[in-house]
Design a protein around this motif. Structure first.
Motif, PDB file in Angstrom:
ATOM      1  N   THR A   8       0.860  -1.177   0.000  1.00  0.00           N
ATOM      2  CA  THR A   8       0.000   0.000   0.000  1.00  0.00           C
ATOM      3  C   THR A   8       0.891   1.219   0.000  1.00  0.00           C
ATOM      4  O   THR A   8       1.890   1.267   0.730  1.00  0.00           O
ATOM      5  N   LEU A  18      -1.885   3.270  -4.123  1.00  0.00           N
ATOM      6  CA  LEU A  18      -1.837   1.827  -4.367  1.00  0.00           C
ATOM      7  C   LEU A  18      -2.370   1.128  -3.119  1.00  0.00           C
ATOM      8  O   LEU A  18      -1.973   1.468  -2.009  1.00  0.00           O
ATOM      9  N   ALA A  21      -1.529  -4.233  -2.953  1.00  0.00           N
ATOM     10  CA  ALA A  21      -1.234  -4.891  -4.232  1.00  0.00           C
ATOM     11  C   ALA A  21      -0.224  -6.016  -4.040  1.00  0.00           C
ATOM     12  O   ALA A  21       0.787  -5.824  -3.379  1.00  0.00           O
ATOM     13  N   GLY A  40      -2.483   4.588 -10.483  1.00  0.00           N
ATOM     14  CA  GLY A  40      -1.388   4.099  -9.632  1.00  0.00           C
ATOM     15  C   GLY A  40      -0.238   3.465 -10.394  1.00  0.00           C
ATOM     16  O   GLY A  40       0.641   2.880  -9.792  1.00  0.00           O
ATOM     17  N   LEU A  44       3.510   2.613  -8.862  1.00  0.00           N
ATOM     18  CA  LEU A  44       4.008   1.246  -8.839  1.00  0.00           C
ATOM     19  C   LEU A  44       5.443   1.182  -9.381  1.00  0.00           C
ATOM     20  O   LEU A  44       6.331   0.561  -8.789  1.00  0.00           O
ATOM     21  N   LEU A 210      -4.757  -1.873 -13.326  1.00  0.00           N
ATOM     22  CA  LEU A 210      -4.961  -1.134 -12.075  1.00  0.00           C
ATOM     23  C   LEU A 210      -6.183  -0.245 -12.190  1.00  0.00           C
ATOM     24  O   LEU A 210      -6.438   0.343 -13.248  1.00  0.00           O
ATOM     25  N   GLY A 213      -5.901   2.386  -7.806  1.00  0.00           N
ATOM     26  CA  GLY A 213      -4.908   1.856  -6.890  1.00  0.00           C
ATOM     27  C   GLY A 213      -5.069   0.392  -6.549  1.00  0.00           C
ATOM     28  O   GLY A 213      -4.272  -0.171  -5.819  1.00  0.00           O
TER      29      GLY A 213
END
Lengths: 217, 302
Positions: A8, A18, A21, A40, A44, A210, A213
């Motif tokens: 996160t 994010l 993930a 996001g 990333l 995505l 997020g």
């Protein structure tokens, strides 16, 4: 090669770029990150290159915990990653050649060897004839190709590209995608963020999607 | 090792090139540093010259005792016995009047004067060194001797030499204070030029960071800039001193000639110049280091 565990990223102010993930990218893969702007994708990529640190969870690159990496170790991680930016981030106070030489100078290559490698990289992106030009005189597509040459000149095993074809017309975009394909064929791992679904589907590679997020596989 | 050398060579060449690109800004900064450095260095040179001049003077506090003109050998023996009896003296010696005249006539500028004399106008004298040199003790001894027979005059003439020594000490402290203040100014000048440099090269720094430059690599050219700029400033300060000494020496030697002295102003010696340059370079480096670290943190946190 890359592994996200329940990652996160929350920016100061509370925006969560994010959320929780988790995914893995194997060595030699070519992966697209898709999603509309603000989903996001850039965050990333920044987490992989240790430009940002995760708020929660762990990001592992080459079995190193990038989120907890010491400040002094980060440059050495980045030398093994080629970064390609939508806004190119070229330096206009020096020639095309000097721009490509920069990563090699930073890594401390001997001058002669550096010049040879830089020429090879420029040749690969079709800019060898413009080596003495100032990057400001290049077209948008040429600038993007110069940015790619700079990203791959030190032969990194991982290339991260953020909207590399973002503001290019279709022909240029296809050129660049073909170039990525060629890098991938010699074993380079690529993660390419793009909102252009058509371009992505044409390549039939793995896609990480995505939305706000969150990961939708 | 080769990489390290190559990086340093690169940084040095890039620094000189960058200075060449903005000659006026560079020149002004260097002159500011040079002038700031030349003040304490100039004061240091001045003090050194005065110290050298003062070295001819009696370093030890002495009391001069002059006998009456008509004093005879018996009187001299009495005084000698009394001096030997005192326990508060470190030593003393007798200067016969003939010897004093001979010494005087040897001095340049006075020989013409003494040659015309038929009589020796000088008295017999004693030079006395007290065991304790403080002003009170000196005054007490002088007062006691003044009451002895056949004594014309007792001169506690070391007092002004002591005062001069104290003044030179004060001057030396002043050099330190001035040097510290202007040293701080130099650090500020250096830091400020570096800060401006960093602002104009912000993009380069950000991009270099993204493609794997270490902090050290990013800092290096700025530190070089600070050192080279300080070094040039030190050279300017030296130049200012050399020219000043040349200009002032003409007048100083003229003045000294009036006193029949061959005194000349001297500038900084080789080692002192080396120290000046080293300090200038070190302060330039310090200013650059502080500015770079601060600016890099600002860029980082953006």
């Amino acid at each position: 090669m890359i592994r996200f565990d329940a990652v996160t990223k929350r920016y100061p102010g509370g925006h969560e770029a994010l959320s929780n993930a988790s995914f893995e990218i194997a060595s030699g893969e070519m992966v697209f990150l898709s999603g509309h702007s603000g989903a996001g994708k850039s965050t990333l990529l920044k987490l992989i290159a240790a430009i940002e640190r995760p708020t929660l969870g762990t990001v592992t690159v080459n079995s190193q915990n990038v989120g907890k990496m010491r400040r002094a170790a980060i440059p050495y991680l980045r030398r093994n990653i080629g970064l390609i930016f939508q806004d190119h981030k070229l330096l206009f106070d020096r020639s095309v050649m000097q721009n490509v030489l920069l990563p090699l100078q930073i890594a401390g290559f001997p001058r002669h060897e550096a010049a040879g490698r830089a020429r090879a990289a420029l040749d690969k992106v079709g800019l060898l004839k413009r080596e003495k030009a100032n990057p400001i005189t290049l077209s948008g597509g040429e600038q993007q190709r110069l940015c790619i040459a700079r990203a791959v000149v030190s032969r990194p095993s991982l290339v991260l590209a953020d909207e590399p074809t973002g503001n290019l017309d279709a022909d240029y975009a296809r050129d660049i995608m073909d170039m990525f394909k060629a890098f991938n064929q010699v074993g380079v791992t690529l993660v390419i963020a793009s909102h252009d679904e058509n371009a992505i589907s044409a390549y039939g590679s793995r896609v990480i999607h995505l939305e706000h997020g969150a990961l939708l596989s | 090792m080769m990489t390290w050398l190559a990086h340093h060579r690169q940084a040095l060449i890039a620094t000189l090139a960058r200075m060449g690109k903005a000659p006026y800004a560079t020149l002004f900064a260097i002159i500011a540093i040079g002038v700031a450095l030349s003040l304490p260095a100039g004061l240091f040179v001045l003090l050194q010259n005065i110290t050298r001049l003062a070295a001819d003077l009696p370093a030890q506090p002495e009391i001069s005792v002059f006998m009456q003109q008509n004093a005879n050998d018996a009187d001299i023996t009495v005084i000698r016995q009394r001096l030997q009896a005192r326990t508060d003296l470190a030593g003393f010696h007798f200067v016969p009047r003939a010897q004093a005249l001979a010494a005087l006539s040897k001095q340049a500028g006075v020989s013409d004067l003494t040659a015309g004399l038929t009589d020796n106008p000088l008295p017999d004298a004693w030079i006395i060194v007290p065991a304790q040199a403080d002003a009170q003790n000196m005054a007490r001894i002088a007062a006691a001797i003044r009451g002895w027979p056949q004594i014309a005059e007792v001169r506690d003439d070391s007092q002004w030499a002591q005062r001069l020594t104290a003044l030179l000490g004060l001057g030396r402290d002043l050099v330190w204070v001035l040097a510290s203040l202007l040293g701080a100014a130099l650090v500020a000048v250096s830091g400020n030029t570096i800060r401006l440099q960093i602002l104009t090269r912000r993009e380069e720094i950000e991009v270099s960071r993204l493609i794997g430059a270490t902090d050290r690599y990013i800092r290096r050219p700025f530190l070089y800039f600070g050192v080279v700029q300080g070094l040039f400033g030190g050279l300017i300060a030296w130049l200012i001193l050399v020219v000043s000494v040349l200009l002032l020496d003409q007048q100083a030697s003229k003045l000294a000639a009036l006193y029949a002295s061959s005194f000349h102003l001297t500038g900084l010696g080789l080692i002192e110049v080396a120290i000046l340059l080293a300090i200038a370079a070190a302060l330039g480096w310090l200013g650059a280091y502080l500015a770079v670290n601060r600016s890099l943190r600002l860029i980082e946190s953006r």
